[in-house]
Enzyme design. Structure first.
Site, PDB file in Angstrom:
ATOM      1  CE1 TYR A 157      -3.109   3.202   0.603  1.00 20.57           C
ATOM      2  CE2 TYR A 157      -2.421   2.568   2.643  1.00 20.57           C
ATOM      3  CZ  TYR A 157      -3.081   3.914   2.141  1.00 20.57           C
ATOM      4  OH  TYR A 157      -3.790   4.878   2.131  1.00 20.57           O
ATOM      5  CG  ASP A 204      -4.044   2.771  -2.993  1.00 23.98           C
ATOM      6  OD1 ASP A 204      -3.593   2.985  -3.998  1.00 23.98           O
ATOM      7  OD2 ASP A 204      -4.854   2.922  -1.687  1.00 23.98           O
ATOM      8  CG  ASN A 218      -2.342   6.446  -2.790  1.00 26.69           C
ATOM      9  OD1 ASN A 218      -3.154   6.281  -3.267  1.00 26.69           O
ATOM     10  ND2 ASN A 218      -2.209   5.291  -1.821  1.00 26.69           N
ATOM     11  CG  HIS A 242      -9.807   1.898  -3.299  1.00 28.11           C
ATOM     12  ND1 HIS A 242      -8.251   1.567  -4.244  1.00 28.11           N
ATOM     13  CD2 HIS A 242      -9.347   2.167  -2.323  1.00 28.11           C
ATOM     14  CE1 HIS A 242      -8.240   2.814  -3.804  1.00 28.11           C
ATOM     15  NE2 HIS A 242      -8.544   3.283  -3.275  1.00 28.11           N
TER      16      HIS A 242
END
Length: 654
Positions: A156, A195, A197, A296
């Site tokens: 993450y 993720d 980002n 998500h």
């Protein structure tokens, strides 16, 4: 075999959505996802607050990484099927932290070093770069698992919430890239998922078709890093985009605060990246936008069970060292990072709930034998080190000695007082509690003239409130008229509430009805109350009629200024119409901390979408699409002020 990744944005928010709110156990939730390896990001929990059913599900091995300096923030978790995908090794983070153990538990031979990455690191506001890579592994952002065929990295990546956060984000990206490149140099295949980002293409951005967004799109350092890692010619391949190269609006994240999911106004920031050596094993990959539970959506990749490599057929179970019952998952224990080895679940630490459960088994671990086991004759034994001690013996040893009623009870006088001729025999001590005396016998019925006063029919009866039994007077205690008078003249220390609802007594003391006057029954008293109530109603109605005849009420004046002002002030605030669509707006409240928190405001009620009006400072006028939300905005106080002015103007004209 299916590998699934999902940013759930808090493990405790998942049961707020269907079908997760109908599933009661962690195994049921994981089974519903229908995957052999499940990777969660942004769990937002701690080890202590993680529910047991999700910490150690019965049919999955679980691995977690929590932040060390924050609570309810970040965090990742990986679940692997005990019969289908048990890993060989597991590490927390990217740097090979000491808490992962050494020797056989380490996946890589060489780990990234700060000296090697220092030239490419981004300095912070003070110009400093990380001298210890451990600071990049303190937020619980990565789990690394070795499955033989490949090394799986569940990550993450940091979000760019401010300019001050950008150096940490970029340095974490560089650390991740360094670890992947080192694994490739060691000859390992790698899967990176989670993720990240970062949005890496125009097709992955909701406003990627606008020129203002395309201009300078790749100048952002995170996008430039992503393009070099898994763009064209990169060491990793984006398998979801590989299967859907021209698919538009394939988004995985939406801003739920502006209801962007309904119009599919989002971005794609969740990825499954693999090294090119694993491409023959990849069967399919896609996203699941219809699955709710977070801002998500899940993404997944399927691996083939068999492939032909170099003229020979390779089975996935063989190359993953997971051949079922014979020599694979069942016969091999999970790595030491698994949650089943935590003290609270491995039997090394007794839970507090075990002391309150029946037979000492409540709250215990189903997978690990409880330290308390039942034996015959209803006895229970406890294993303490190498000794087997009976719980009854242990309680007798540790429990305090109970008080002896013969010694702790108030001692009776050994000799009778002079006024008492003899001492009557006392009951046995076992029949009298150590702290209370026996209750007094029931008194004889009193005459009718001395009965207790009748209570009000709607007041609670004193008989409903049990009193502490009075201490029986011992026959050997001296009695005198002086002590009786003194006790009779004493006032109660505290008046009870029930005494205020009792009618005054009509007994002989101070009564004009005489000592032989009996009290009316409850039925007669209730009838009298009803008759008095009806008479009061008749008198009130007749008096009201007389007043209305003598002073008739004048008709209200119509359209007075005062009535108009009050009606506008007290009426609900009507939402204004937006400027573009001429439709009623919707009212929202500011929840962000600051000077405007708690204030109401009105915006256009249409959903956001590609090219919606975000204001002149953020979007060119020629790029605005009026099919979606327009730029209308007004504070609730301004709308109410305008409504009062309109009401005052209408009253003046009337």
């Amino acid at each position: 075999m299916r590998i699934l990744s999902w940013n759930i944005n808090g493990i405790r928010t998942l049961p707020q959505y269907h079908p997760w709110n109908t599933l009661k156990t962690g195994d049921a939730i994981l089974d519903e996802l229908k995957a052999d390896i499940i990777c969660f990001q942004e769990m937002k929990t701690t080890r202590l607050s993680l529910p047991r059913t999700l910490a150690v599900p019965s049919t999955y091995d679980s691995f977690f990484s929590f932040p060390t300096n924050k609570t309810g923030y970040s965090g990742v978790g990986t679940y692997t099927g005990t019969l289908t995908a048990r890993p060989l090794k597991a590490e927390e983070g990217l740097t090979g932290l000491p808490r992962n153990g050494g020797g056989d538990e380490r996946i890589s031979q060489v780990y990234p070093r700060a000296d090697d990455l220092a030239p490419s690191f981004f300095p912070d506001e003070e110009g400093n770069t990380p001298s210890d890579l451990g600071v990049l592994d303190t937020e619980g952002r990565c789990l690394t698992l070795d499955f033989g065929l490949f090394v799986l990295i569940n990550t993450y990546c940091p979000n760019e919430t401010s300019d001050a956060r950008l150096p940490y984000k970029m340095n974490y990206h560089l650390l991740l890239q360094s670890r992947v490149e080192q694994l490739i140099r060691e000859g390992r295949e790698v899967i990176v998922l989670g993720d990240l980002n970062v949005c890496v293409g125009f097709l992955d951005h909701c406003d990627g078709h606008l020129e203002s967004v395309r201009e300078g799109f790749w100048e952002h350092p995170a996008r430039a890093w992503a393009k070099g890692l898994f763009g064209e010619g990169g060491v990793l391949v984006d398998v979801v985009r590989m299967f859907w190269p021209d698919r538009k609006a394939m988004y995985t994240c939406w801003n739920t605060r502006i209801s962007a999911r309904e119009s599919n106004y989002g971005t794609r920031v969740d990825y499954i990246l693999v090294t090119r050596g694993l491409l023959p094993w990849i069967k399919a990959a896609d996203i699941e936008p219809s699955v709710k539970g977070s801002d998500h959506c899940p993404i997944w990749v399927d691996l083939r069970e068999e492939v032909e490599l170099g003229g020979r057929v390779e089975r996935l179970r063989d190359v993953m060292f997971c051949n079922g019952v014979e020599d694979g998952c069942v016969g091999r224990e999970p790595p030491r990072l698994a949650a089943r080895y935590w003290e609270e679940y491995s039997g090394r630490q007794t839970l507090l709930s075990t002391f309150f459960g029946k037979g000492g088994s409540a709250g215990g671990n189903k997978d690990v034998a409880s330290p308390f086991s039942k034996v015959d004759a209803g006895k229970t034994k406890c294993d303490v080190g190498d000794m087997e001690v009976s719980v009854g013996e242990l309680s007798n040893t540790l429990a305090p000695t109970p008080p002896n009623p013969n010694t702790d009870r108030e001692r009776e006088p050994t000799q009778p007082p002079p006024s008492a001729p003899s001492t009557p025999p006392q009951p046995p001590p076992s029949s009298i509690p150590p702290t209370f005396s026996s209750p007094a016998p029931s008194p004889a019925p009193v005459p009718t003239s001395q009965q207790p006063p009748t209570t009000h029919p709607r007041a609670p009866s004193l008989a409903q409130y049990p009193h502490e039994p009075k201490k029986r007077k011992q026959p050997d205690e001296p009695s005198s008229s002086k002590s009786k008078k003194k006790k009779a003249g004493q006032k109660p220390k505290q008046t009870k509430l029930s005494t205020f609802f009792v009618q005054p007594s009509t007994s002989s003391t101070g009564s004009s009805s005489g000592p032989n006057q009996t009290q009316p029954s409850k039925d007669e008293e209730q009838e009298q109350l009803e008759a008095d109530y009806k008479l009061a109603l008749e008198l009130s109605a007749s008096q009201q009629d007389l007043l209305s005849q003598a002073h008739p009420t004048p008709a209200p004046k119509q359209n007075t200024n005062q009535a108009q002002a009050w009606s506008h002030l007290l009426s609900p605030l009507q939402p204004p119409l937006c400027f573009i669509h001429k439709e009623p707006t919707k009212e929202l409240t500011v929840t962000k901390p600051g000077p405007n928190k708690g204030k109401n405001f009105f915006i256009c009620s249409r959903p956001v979408g590609p090219g919606y009006d975000r204001g002149r400072g953020e979007r060119l006028r020629e790029e605005v699409n009026h099919l979606f939300r327009c730029g209308f905005f007004r504070w609730g106080s301004e709308v109410r002020r305008d409504a009062l002015r309109e009401g005052a103007g209408a009253g003046a004209r009337g």
